[in-house]
Design an enzyme around this catalytic site. Structure first.
Site, PDB file in Angstrom:
ATOM      1  N   SER A   1      -3.348  66.773  21.388  1.00  0.00           N
ATOM      2  CA  SER A   1      -3.194  67.780  22.441  1.00  0.00           C
ATOM      3  C   SER A   1      -1.804  67.642  23.026  1.00  0.00           C
ATOM      4  CB  SER A   1      -4.242  67.565  23.536  1.00  0.00           C
ATOM      5  OG  SER A   1      -3.796  68.199  24.723  1.00  0.00           O
TER       6      SER A   1
ATOM      7  N   HIS B   1      -3.709  70.688  19.149  1.00  0.00           N
ATOM      8  CA  HIS B   1      -4.608  71.314  20.119  1.00  0.00           C
ATOM      9  C   HIS B   1      -3.752  71.736  21.316  1.00  0.00           C
ATOM     10  CE1 HIS B   1      -8.566  71.528  22.303  1.00  0.00           C
ATOM     11  NE2 HIS B   1      -7.853  71.145  23.355  1.00  0.00           N
TER      12      HIS B   1
ATOM     13  N   ASP C   1      -3.710  73.302  25.098  1.00  0.00           N
ATOM     14  CA  ASP C   1      -4.538  73.512  26.280  1.00  0.00           C
ATOM     15  C   ASP C   1      -3.920  74.552  27.197  1.00  0.00           C
ATOM     16  OD1 ASP C   1      -6.737  71.635  25.984  1.00  0.00           O
ATOM     17  OD2 ASP C   1      -5.188  70.092  26.029  1.00  0.00           O
TER      18      ASP C   1
ATOM     19  N   MET D   1      -4.133  76.771  30.443  1.00  0.00           N
ATOM     20  CA  MET D   1      -4.819  76.729  31.743  1.00  0.00           C
ATOM     21  C   MET D   1      -4.200  77.738  32.689  1.00  0.00           C
ATOM     22  SD  MET D   1      -4.973  72.642  32.282  1.00  0.00           S
ATOM     23  CE  MET D   1      -5.547  71.531  30.992  1.00  0.00           C
TER      24      MET D   1
ATOM     25  N   HIS E   1      -7.157  76.065  23.052  1.00  0.00           N
ATOM     26  CA  HIS E   1      -8.282  75.880  23.970  1.00  0.00           C
ATOM     27  C   HIS E   1      -7.987  76.698  25.227  1.00  0.00           C
ATOM     28  CE1 HIS E   1     -10.621  72.702  26.601  1.00  0.00           C
ATOM     29  NE2 HIS E   1     -11.174  73.894  26.634  1.00  0.00           N
TER      30      HIS E   1
ATOM     31  N   MET F   1      -8.606  77.698  28.626  1.00  0.00           N
ATOM     32  CA  MET F   1      -9.253  77.392  29.909  1.00  0.00           C
ATOM     33  C   MET F   1      -8.786  78.439  30.910  1.00  0.00           C
ATOM     34  SD  MET F   1      -8.853  73.277  29.693  1.00  0.00           S
ATOM     35  CE  MET F   1      -7.592  73.417  28.435  1.00  0.00           C
TER      36      MET F   1
ATOM     37  N   MET G   1     -16.882  69.459  25.827  1.00  0.00           N
ATOM     38  CA  MET G   1     -15.946  68.821  26.760  1.00  0.00           C
ATOM     39  C   MET G   1     -16.526  67.497  27.250  1.00  0.00           C
ATOM     40  SD  MET G   1     -13.272  70.618  26.837  1.00  0.00           S
ATOM     41  CE  MET G   1     -12.457  69.500  28.002  1.00  0.00           C
TER      42      MET G   1
ATOM     43  N   ASP H   1     -13.418  66.748  23.310  1.00  0.00           N
ATOM     44  CA  ASP H   1     -12.123  66.796  23.994  1.00  0.00           C
ATOM     45  C   ASP H   1     -12.232  66.155  25.373  1.00  0.00           C
ATOM     46  OD1 ASP H   1      -9.644  67.555  24.999  1.00  0.00           O
ATOM     47  OD2 ASP H   1     -10.082  69.707  25.029  1.00  0.00           O
TER      48      ASP H   1
HETATM   49  C1  DX5 Z   1      -8.563  68.643  29.377  1.00  0.00           C
HETATM   50  C2  DX5 Z   1      -7.923  69.184  28.120  1.00  0.00           C
HETATM   51  C3  DX5 Z   1      -7.784  68.141  27.090  1.00  0.00           C
HETATM   52  C4  DX5 Z   1      -6.807  67.068  27.480  1.00  0.00           C
HETATM   53  C5  DX5 Z   1      -7.232  65.762  26.864  1.00  0.00           C
HETATM   54  O1  DX5 Z   1      -8.635  69.616  30.324  1.00  0.00           O
HETATM   55  O2  DX5 Z   1      -8.730  70.216  27.594  1.00  0.00           O
HETATM   56  O3  DX5 Z   1      -7.450  68.672  25.794  1.00  0.00           O
HETATM   57  O4  DX5 Z   1      -5.486  67.375  27.113  1.00  0.00           O
HETATM   58  O5  DX5 Z   1      -6.496  64.736  27.438  1.00  0.00           O
HETATM   59  P1  DX5 Z   1      -6.874  63.206  27.242  1.00  0.00           P
HETATM   60  O6  DX5 Z   1      -6.987  62.954  25.769  1.00  0.00           O
HETATM   61  O7  DX5 Z   1      -5.758  62.475  27.895  1.00  0.00           O
HETATM   62  O8  DX5 Z   1      -8.191  63.000  27.943  1.00  0.00           O
HETATM   63 ZN    ZN Z   2      -8.433  70.824  25.381  1.00  0.00          ZN
END
Ligand code: DX5
Ligand code: ZN
Length: 226
Positions: free
Chosen positions: A16, A41, A43, A45, A74, A76, A146, A181
């Site tokens: 990620s 991956h 993320d 947000m 992903h 969010m 998650m 994740d």
């Molecule tokens: C969390 C994200 C994850 C995050 C994981 O909101 O969706 O993908 O980057 O981070 P680690 O591996 O540090 O928990």
């Molecule tokens: Zn993620």
């Protein structure tokens, strides 16, 4: 890295980029590629569905220009269907939406495919029961469980989600993949593997380490021992 993690049944490690240094993103990507991760991956947000803002289509497109690897996006965000076309155009290979953000997961998955999404995933927060996604299982290519409350990297793994992973895995076809994740590192990744997880998303346990290749090798080694 691979351009199609669906073609393998071996455990796949996804880096990620949320914990990468964005001032040198393509060098960071090259480093984890040489270090042995399988795909990336991303993320996304929006500061609304989750209390953090990360990046959007521009960074996705920049990542696309840096690698031929599979890009697992992903989302969010509160309106995944509204913004999906921009991510598809930016080079996403897979888009995963949160079931909490749509009124009907079946419809949402079908609409994403109609929009041109090659691989559709659905995900659920730690507090969301699996009943919310079960009706849509036939419509998706992968399910993301998650294992932290989404929003930030570096959070503590929540082992209480493992029974959900076991229950979902039982219902997946052999062509579908189960992804996890959040909070995955050398001490937790084996529990996820034992619950049936195929794809392991890791941010801080790779990017916060000085020697990324060694960190990835340790994760791989944990996955190879039953
Ligand atoms: C969390 C994200 C994850 C995050 C994981 O909101 O969706 O993908 O980057 O981070 P680690 O591996 O540090 O928990
Ligand atoms: Zn993620």
């Amino acid at each position: 890295m691979t351009s199609n993690p669906f073609s393998s049944t071996s455990p796949q490690i996804a880096a990620s980029i949320l914990s990468a240094d964005f001032s040198k993103l393509s060098a960071e990507i090259a480093e984890v590629d040489h270090g042995g991760v399988d795909f990336l991956h991303l993320d996304v947000m929006d500061g609304h569905f989750v209390p953090n803002i990360s990046f959007g289509p521009a960074i996705t497109a920049a990542t696309r220009r840096s690698t031929t690897a599979f890009l697992d996006i992903h989302l969010m965000i509160s309106e995944p269907l509204r913004y999906a076309p921009q991510f598809i155009k930016a080079g996403a290979d897979g888009l995963t939406f949160h079931c909490e953000t749509v009124p009907d997961c079946i419809k949402a998955a079908r609409e994403l495919r109609q929009q041109g999404c090659k691989h559709v995933g659905v995900t659920l927060n730690p507090a969301t029961p699996i009943d919310r996604i079960l009706p849509a299982l036939d419509e998706v290519d992968h399910v993301l469980v998650m294992s932290v409350v989404p929003g930030f990297s570096g959070q503590k793994f929540m082992p209480e989600v493992l029974p959900k992973a076991v229950a979902i895995k039982k219902r997946l076809r052999s062509t579908q993949r189960l992804e996890m994740d959040g909070g995955l590192h050398a001490e937790t990744i084996r529990q996820a593997a034992d619950a049936g997880v195929d794809w392991f998303v890791v941010a801080s346990a790779i990017f916060d380490e000085k020697d990324r290749a060694a960190a990835i090798a340790t994760l791989r080694q944990r996955l190879s021992h039953a």
